[in-house]
Structures are given as structure tokens and as C-alpha cells.
Design a protein around this motif. Structure first.
Motif, short mmCIF file in Angstrom:
data_model
loop_
_atom_site.label_atom_id
_atom_site.label_comp_id
_atom_site.label_asym_id
_atom_site.label_seq_id
_atom_site.Cartn_x
_atom_site.Cartn_y
_atom_site.Cartn_z
N THR A 12 47.26 45.73 125.49
CA THR A 12 49.21 45.29 125.78
C THR A 12 48.89 44.02 124.65
O THR A 12 50.29 44.37 123.10
CB THR A 12 50.15 45.36 126.36
N ALA A 13 47.99 43.05 124.69
CA ALA A 13 48.27 42.47 123.56
C ALA A 13 48.24 42.62 122.45
O ALA A 13 47.67 41.38 121.46
CB ALA A 13 46.83 41.32 124.18
N GLU A 14 47.09 43.56 122.13
CA GLU A 14 47.23 44.35 120.69
C GLU A 14 47.76 44.41 119.99
O GLU A 14 47.47 45.17 118.57
CB GLU A 14 45.11 44.99 121.17
N LEU A 15 49.04 45.18 121.19
CA LEU A 15 50.16 45.26 120.17
C LEU A 15 51.07 44.32 119.64
O LEU A 15 50.69 43.64 119.89
CB LEU A 15 51.32 46.62 121.43
N ALA A 65 50.88 38.17 126.84
CA ALA A 65 49.51 37.44 126.44
C ALA A 65 48.91 36.94 127.90
O ALA A 65 47.98 36.74 128.40
CB ALA A 65 49.31 36.66 125.48
N ASP A 66 50.15 36.14 128.33
CA ASP A 66 50.30 35.79 129.40
C ASP A 66 49.50 36.30 130.94
O ASP A 66 48.86 36.03 131.39
CB ASP A 66 51.05 35.04 130.10
N VAL A 67 49.96 37.40 130.28
CA VAL A 67 49.61 38.66 131.35
C VAL A 67 48.29 39.23 131.36
O VAL A 67 47.67 39.16 132.92
CB VAL A 67 50.51 39.74 131.66
N ALA A 68 47.49 39.13 130.21
CA ALA A 68 46.56 39.75 129.54
C ALA A 68 45.67 38.84 130.29
O ALA A 68 44.60 38.95 130.57
CB ALA A 68 46.83 39.75 128.20
#
Length: 258
Positions: free
Chosen positions: A35-38, A237-240
Motif C-alpha cells: 500500500t505504501a508504494e501506491l 506509510a505510518d501503518v507500514a
């Protein structure tokens, strides 16, 4: 599809479950994306879930839910409808009992009205659109909202994060309800040129202020609480970046008791 197959030129835009970043971290079945790369374009509104109890239930406040069992109608095991009350039971010690098997939130809300159960956990939007009279006429008591910040329409309802008794509980609950902040959000593929992502983001921001769009939202009783793509990207990004220790505790909180 948007992550791995779609053209990387910004022409394909997706909308998905707000739990996607946490699902990825937890290794949920079917996740084939990072998800952080989307490239996140923007959020229309947060998607805040609540627990509400029918006015006849002895549970009137969240304090009551720690002392008295309350039966809630449930849908799928993996949905936030069941995850959030389960997390509250596991982390904080509330006594919600889920009665599973309802086809969807509408059926589950009808079950409350019919007296089959005492309450339900679903999005605030689903309740106010389906039953706009319930809260004004005091037919229901909303005892908690699953969010980091209070919804402007529920300033008197505590957030689940406020109920944390220590930093660890606060971190676990914040990680789980992060989905509320991601809400109804749009994204495009990874590796899209920066100028195209910026163009999509600014177009999204302009739409959120467009009078026709806002009038349409008001007509359908939907609220608009936008978040720009740059802030949304940071939220994802915080979740990642959740630590393995906290992630294990989130995983344990997600699992229904055996």
C-alpha cells in the motif's frame, strides 16, 4: 490489479477497503500489493464506525459495556463490523457478544429494531443514511466511535483510543482504527510520474471544493471531510512502519476468542 497489472501512467484509479494497509501488514489472505508504494490521491471522508445500542438496552454508555453483556448483530468475520467490537473486548475488556450471520449492515440494523439483538457496530454514515431519525429521536445510544479524532457530528461520544489505559493499548488501538482515517480514499499505481500524481491530487482537491459535488453529497446525506494525497500517503506509510511487537499485539486483538 492496480498495484501489479494496470498501466503505470495514472489512468487507472482505484478505491479499496480502508483496512488495506493493515491487512497487508497482518498478511491477510489475498493481499498482493504494497500500500505504501501506491500513489494516494486523496480522501473524501473518514469512515468512522460506531457501536450503538437500542434505547431499551441496559447498556447506555461505554462504562456500562464493561459490566453488562450486550448482544450485537454481526456480518462477516473479517469485516470491521465484527473486528472492532472484538478488539475492544480483547484489549479493553468490554462485554460485547457478536451474533453472526446477518447478510449486511441493513439486515443487522433491522435485527436491532426487531429486538433480536441489542445493538450493532457499523459506520456512522450507514446509520444516519438508513435511519436519520434514530439518533435525534433518542432511539439509539452511541457508546463509542472507532477513530483517532472525534467526528464533528459526535463530539460527545468517546473514541476508542481515549479509552486506552496505557501507551501500549493506545498504540494497538490507534493501529486498528487507522482505517477510519484512511476512509473513502482513491489511489493509482506505483511508479506513476510525479507530475501526473500531482495533477491528479490537485484535481481531487478542487473537486472537494466544487459546489455541485458538495450539493450532491449533502443531498445524499454524506459528509465530506477531505484529506490531501500527501497527508494520506503519510498516513499509509505510518501503518507500514508499525513495529513487529505492536503488530503481534494487533494480530492477537483481531483474533476472536476460542
Amino acid at each position: 490489479y492496480v498495484y501489479g497489472v494496470a498501466p503505470k501512467d495514472g489512468t487507472v484509479i482505484g478505491i479499496g477497503a480502508p483496512t488495506a494497509p493493515l491487512d497487508e501488514k497482518l498478511g491477510t489472505q489475498g493481499v498482493r500489493f504494497k500500500t505504501a508504494e501506491l500513489n494516494w490521491i486523496g480522501r473524501i471522508d473518514s469512515l468512522i464506525n460506531i457501536v450503538f445500542l437500542w434505547h431499551t438496552s441496559p447498556v447506555k454508555t461505554i462504562a456500562d459495556a464493561f459490566k453488562t453483556e450486550a448482544k450485537l448483530s454481526g456480518t462477516g468475520v473479517g469485516s470491521t463490523v465484527s473486528i472492532y467490537p472484538t478488539v475492544m473486548n480483547q484489549v479493553l475488556g468490554t462485554k460485547f457478544k457478536l451474533i453472526m450471520g446477518y447478510k449486511g449492515s441493513n439486515d443487522a440494523q433491522l435485527a436491532v429494531e426487531r429486538g433480536e439483538v441489542e445493538g450493532h457496530s457499523t459506520s456512522w454514515t450507514a446509520v444516519k443514511v438508513a435511519h436519520p431519525d434514530w439518533r435525534p429521536e433518542k432511539k439509539i445510544n452511541i457508546v463509542v466511535q472507532f477513530s483517532v479524532k472525534k467526528h464533528p457530528e459526535m463530539p460527545d461520544v468517546p473514541t476508542v483510543v481515549e479509552l486506552a489505559r496505557n501507551d501500549e493499548e493506545r498504540q494497538v488501538l490507534s493501529a486498528v482504527v487507522n482505517a477510519a482515517e484512511i476512509g473513502t480514499s482513491f489511489f493509482t499505481s506505483p511508479n506513476v510520474p510525479k507530475d501526473r500524481v500531482d495533477t491528479l491530487r490537485r484535481a481531487f482537491d478542487a473537486t472537494m471544493k466544487d459546489p455541485e459535488f458538495l450539493a450532491e453529497a449533502e443531498k445524499t446525506q454524506l459528509t465530506v471531510g477531505p484529506l490531501p494525497g500527501e497527508e494520506l500517503q503519510k498516513l499509509v506509510a505510518d501503518v507500514a512502519a508499525i513495529s513487529p511487537e505492536i503488530l503481534e499485539k494487533v494480530r492477537a486483538a483481531y483474533a476472536p476468542p476460542k
